[in-house]
Design a protein around this motif. Structure first.
Motif, PDB file in Angstrom:
ATOM      1  N   ASP A  25      25.721 -72.952  18.393  1.00  0.00           N
ATOM      2  CA  ASP A  25      26.297 -72.017  17.557  1.00  0.00           C
ATOM      3  C   ASP A  25      25.018 -71.269  16.654  1.00  0.00           C
ATOM      4  O   ASP A  25      25.367 -70.776  15.780  1.00  0.00           O
ATOM      5  CB  ASP A  25      27.050 -72.755  16.364  1.00  0.00           C
ATOM      6  CG  ASP A  25      28.268 -73.347  16.989  1.00  0.00           C
ATOM      7  OD1 ASP A  25      28.965 -72.580  17.835  1.00  0.00           O
ATOM      8  OD2 ASP A  25      28.958 -74.362  16.482  1.00  0.00           O
ATOM      9  N   VAL A  26      23.883 -71.373  17.090  1.00  0.00           N
ATOM     10  CA  VAL A  26      22.729 -70.401  16.577  1.00  0.00           C
ATOM     11  C   VAL A  26      22.424 -69.422  17.271  1.00  0.00           C
ATOM     12  O   VAL A  26      22.381 -69.714  18.551  1.00  0.00           O
ATOM     13  CB  VAL A  26      21.563 -71.457  16.302  1.00  0.00           C
ATOM     14  CG1 VAL A  26      20.460 -70.903  15.765  1.00  0.00           C
ATOM     15  CG2 VAL A  26      21.806 -72.853  15.437  1.00  0.00           C
ATOM     16  N   THR A  27      22.092 -68.297  17.017  1.00  0.00           N
ATOM     17  CA  THR A  27      21.646 -67.159  17.492  1.00  0.00           C
ATOM     18  C   THR A  27      20.178 -66.673  16.799  1.00  0.00           C
ATOM     19  O   THR A  27      20.216 -66.650  15.526  1.00  0.00           O
ATOM     20  CB  THR A  27      22.581 -66.142  17.133  1.00  0.00           C
ATOM     21  OG1 THR A  27      23.921 -66.387  17.863  1.00  0.00           O
ATOM     22  CG2 THR A  27      22.271 -64.700  17.732  1.00  0.00           C
ATOM     23  N   LEU A  28      19.554 -66.799  17.742  1.00  0.00           N
ATOM     24  CA  LEU A  28      18.104 -66.192  17.069  1.00  0.00           C
ATOM     25  C   LEU A  28      17.907 -64.726  17.500  1.00  0.00           C
ATOM     26  O   LEU A  28      18.073 -64.592  18.532  1.00  0.00           O
ATOM     27  CB  LEU A  28      16.987 -67.237  17.806  1.00  0.00           C
ATOM     28  CG  LEU A  28      17.045 -68.805  17.463  1.00  0.00           C
ATOM     29  CD1 LEU A  28      16.082 -69.553  18.562  1.00  0.00           C
ATOM     30  CD2 LEU A  28      16.768 -68.985  15.935  1.00  0.00           C
ATOM     31  N   ASP A  29      17.162 -64.369  16.794  1.00  0.00           N
ATOM     32  CA  ASP A  29      17.012 -62.780  16.630  1.00  0.00           C
ATOM     33  C   ASP A  29      15.517 -62.450  16.447  1.00  0.00           C
ATOM     34  O   ASP A  29      14.719 -62.679  15.489  1.00  0.00           O
ATOM     35  CB  ASP A  29      17.629 -62.202  15.406  1.00  0.00           C
ATOM     36  CG  ASP A  29      17.597 -60.661  15.354  1.00  0.00           C
ATOM     37  OD1 ASP A  29      16.577 -60.048  15.891  1.00  0.00           O
ATOM     38  OD2 ASP A  29      18.473 -59.919  14.840  1.00  0.00           O
ATOM     39  N   LEU A  30      14.963 -62.069  17.647  1.00  0.00           N
ATOM     40  CA  LEU A  30      13.448 -61.888  17.816  1.00  0.00           C
ATOM     41  C   LEU A  30      13.099 -60.718  16.999  1.00  0.00           C
ATOM     42  O   LEU A  30      12.014 -60.615  16.211  1.00  0.00           O
ATOM     43  CB  LEU A  30      12.953 -61.481  19.221  1.00  0.00           C
ATOM     44  CG  LEU A  30      11.480 -61.381  19.481  1.00  0.00           C
ATOM     45  CD1 LEU A  30      10.876 -62.526  19.105  1.00  0.00           C
ATOM     46  CD2 LEU A  30      11.421 -61.238  21.020  1.00  0.00           C
ATOM     47  N   PHE A  31      13.742 -59.569  16.471  1.00  0.00           N
ATOM     48  CA  PHE A  31      13.474 -58.648  16.023  1.00  0.00           C
ATOM     49  C   PHE A  31      13.557 -59.039  14.277  1.00  0.00           C
ATOM     50  O   PHE A  31      12.433 -58.718  13.581  1.00  0.00           O
ATOM     51  CB  PHE A  31      14.606 -57.505  16.089  1.00  0.00           C
ATOM     52  CG  PHE A  31      14.227 -56.297  15.178  1.00  0.00           C
ATOM     53  CD1 PHE A  31      13.371 -55.398  15.606  1.00  0.00           C
ATOM     54  CD2 PHE A  31      14.957 -56.161  14.097  1.00  0.00           C
ATOM     55  CE1 PHE A  31      13.381 -54.233  14.729  1.00  0.00           C
ATOM     56  CE2 PHE A  31      14.866 -54.871  13.211  1.00  0.00           C
ATOM     57  CZ  PHE A  31      13.840 -54.048  13.759  1.00  0.00           C
ATOM     58  N   HIS A  32      14.356 -59.728  13.916  1.00  0.00           N
ATOM     59  CA  HIS A  32      14.249 -60.093  12.572  1.00  0.00           C
ATOM     60  C   HIS A  32      13.423 -61.445  12.237  1.00  0.00           C
ATOM     61  O   HIS A  32      13.532 -61.756  11.266  1.00  0.00           O
ATOM     62  CB  HIS A  32      15.889 -60.451  11.894  1.00  0.00           C
ATOM     63  CG  HIS A  32      16.494 -59.324  11.781  1.00  0.00           C
ATOM     64  ND1 HIS A  32      17.354 -58.783  12.548  1.00  0.00           N
ATOM     65  CD2 HIS A  32      16.479 -58.426  10.617  1.00  0.00           C
ATOM     66  CE1 HIS A  32      18.090 -57.386  11.966  1.00  0.00           C
ATOM     67  NE2 HIS A  32      17.521 -57.243  10.887  1.00  0.00           N
ATOM     68  N   ARG A  33      13.028 -62.109  13.472  1.00  0.00           N
ATOM     69  CA  ARG A  33      12.537 -63.325  13.540  1.00  0.00           C
ATOM     70  C   ARG A  33      13.203 -64.506  12.497  1.00  0.00           C
ATOM     71  O   ARG A  33      12.594 -65.013  11.759  1.00  0.00           O
ATOM     72  CB  ARG A  33      10.822 -63.004  13.208  1.00  0.00           C
ATOM     73  CG  ARG A  33      10.266 -62.220  14.209  1.00  0.00           C
ATOM     74  CD  ARG A  33       8.817 -62.207  14.226  1.00  0.00           C
ATOM     75  NE  ARG A  33       8.062 -63.355  14.100  1.00  0.00           N
ATOM     76  CZ  ARG A  33       7.792 -64.065  15.345  1.00  0.00           C
ATOM     77  NH1 ARG A  33       8.442 -63.427  16.433  1.00  0.00           N
ATOM     78  NH2 ARG A  33       7.255 -65.044  15.466  1.00  0.00           N
ATOM     79  N   ASP A  34      14.483 -64.576  12.689  1.00  0.00           N
ATOM     80  CA  ASP A  34      15.262 -65.281  11.941  1.00  0.00           C
ATOM     81  C   ASP A  34      16.550 -65.787  12.880  1.00  0.00           C
ATOM     82  O   ASP A  34      16.504 -65.425  13.797  1.00  0.00           O
ATOM     83  CB  ASP A  34      15.855 -64.762  10.726  1.00  0.00           C
ATOM     84  CG  ASP A  34      16.116 -65.840   9.574  1.00  0.00           C
ATOM     85  OD1 ASP A  34      16.181 -66.932   9.931  1.00  0.00           O
ATOM     86  OD2 ASP A  34      16.349 -65.195   8.431  1.00  0.00           O
ATOM     87  N   GLY A  35      17.055 -66.865  12.424  1.00  0.00           N
ATOM     88  CA  GLY A  35      18.376 -67.288  13.074  1.00  0.00           C
ATOM     89  C   GLY A  35      19.654 -67.145  12.201  1.00  0.00           C
ATOM     90  O   GLY A  35      19.505 -67.161  10.916  1.00  0.00           O
ATOM     91  N   ARG A  36      20.688 -67.081  12.984  1.00  0.00           N
ATOM     92  CA  ARG A  36      21.844 -67.025  12.349  1.00  0.00           C
ATOM     93  C   ARG A  36      22.916 -68.147  12.674  1.00  0.00           C
ATOM     94  O   ARG A  36      22.810 -68.493  14.063  1.00  0.00           O
ATOM     95  CB  ARG A  36      22.704 -65.558  12.333  1.00  0.00           C
ATOM     96  CG  ARG A  36      21.936 -64.490  11.864  1.00  0.00           C
ATOM     97  CD  ARG A  36      22.299 -63.257  12.174  1.00  0.00           C
ATOM     98  NE  ARG A  36      23.657 -62.952  11.782  1.00  0.00           N
ATOM     99  CZ  ARG A  36      24.074 -62.058  10.814  1.00  0.00           C
ATOM    100  NH1 ARG A  36      23.026 -61.362  10.356  1.00  0.00           N
ATOM    101  NH2 ARG A  36      25.233 -62.160  10.507  1.00  0.00           N
ATOM    102  N   VAL A  37      23.850 -68.484  11.848  1.00  0.00           N
ATOM    103  CA  VAL A  37      24.828 -69.348  12.159  1.00  0.00           C
ATOM    104  C   VAL A  37      26.184 -68.313  11.687  1.00  0.00           C
ATOM    105  O   VAL A  37      26.052 -68.181  10.540  1.00  0.00           O
ATOM    106  CB  VAL A  37      25.042 -70.629  11.697  1.00  0.00           C
ATOM    107  CG1 VAL A  37      26.304 -71.538  11.867  1.00  0.00           C
ATOM    108  CG2 VAL A  37      23.763 -71.432  12.231  1.00  0.00           C
TER     109      VAL A  37
END
Length: 135
Positions: A25-37
Motif C-alpha cells: 500500500d506504499v507508493t514511492l515517488d522519486l520526484f518528490h523523494r517521499d512515500g505515500r499511503v
C-alpha cells in the motif's frame, strides 16, 4: 540542448528509471523523494527514502547490512555504527502509523527485506470534486 543527428538524449539500451515504485500500500515517488499511503505523505528523510526505495526495488528479497551500506550509504566498510538500524526503526515508525510497520522485516540471517507484494497498490490519484471522492 544541442543534439546532433542520430544522437539521443539518453544512452541506448538503458532503461528509464520509473518515477514511482508501488509495494503493498506504499507508493514511492522519486520526484518528490517521499512515500505515500493513499493520499498521506510519509515525510521521509533523504536516507530513509533511499533505503525504502532500494528495498522496494526487490520486495521479498533479503538485502544484507553490507549490501545496504554499499548501495544506500555508498560505503564499502562497515562503520561500526547502528545508523542502519536507526533508519529502519524510523521507517517502521512512519509505516506503523498506517498499520504497515510489519512490512519492513529484519531477516533472521541478518539484513532486511520488504514483505509486501510489488506492483499496483490501492493508491490512486483523484481529481477534486470527482465522483470517486464522494463515497
Amino acid at each position: 540542448m544541442n543534439i546532433e543527428r542520430g544522437q539521443h538524449p539518453w544512452p541506448r539500451g538503458e532503461e528509464m528509471i520509473s518515477r514511482f515504485i508501488e509495494v503493498g500500500d506504499v507508493t514511492l515517488d522519486l520526484f518528490h523523494r517521499d512515500g505515500r499511503v493513499e493520499d498521506c505523505w510519509l515525510h521521509l528523510h533523504p536516507r530513509e527514502f533511499e533505503l525504502l526505495w532500494r528495498l522496494a526495488q526487490s520486495p521479498g528479497e533479503r538485502l544484507s547490512r553490507q549490501q545496504l551500506l554499499a548501495e544506500v550509504w555508498r560505503i564499502e566498510q562497515d562503520p561500526g555504527t547502528n545508523s542502519l538500524a536507526v533508519h529502519v526503526a524510523r521507517l517502521r515508525s512512519k509505516l506503523d502509523q498506517f498499520g504497515l510497520g510489519n512490512m519492513l522485516v529484519t531477516h533472521r540471517e541478518g539484513g532486511y527485506l520488504l514483505d509486501a507484494p510489488p506492483g499496483p497498490s490501492t493508491f490512486r490519484f483523484h481529481r477534486v470534486g470527482s465522483a470517486s471522492q464522494s463515497r
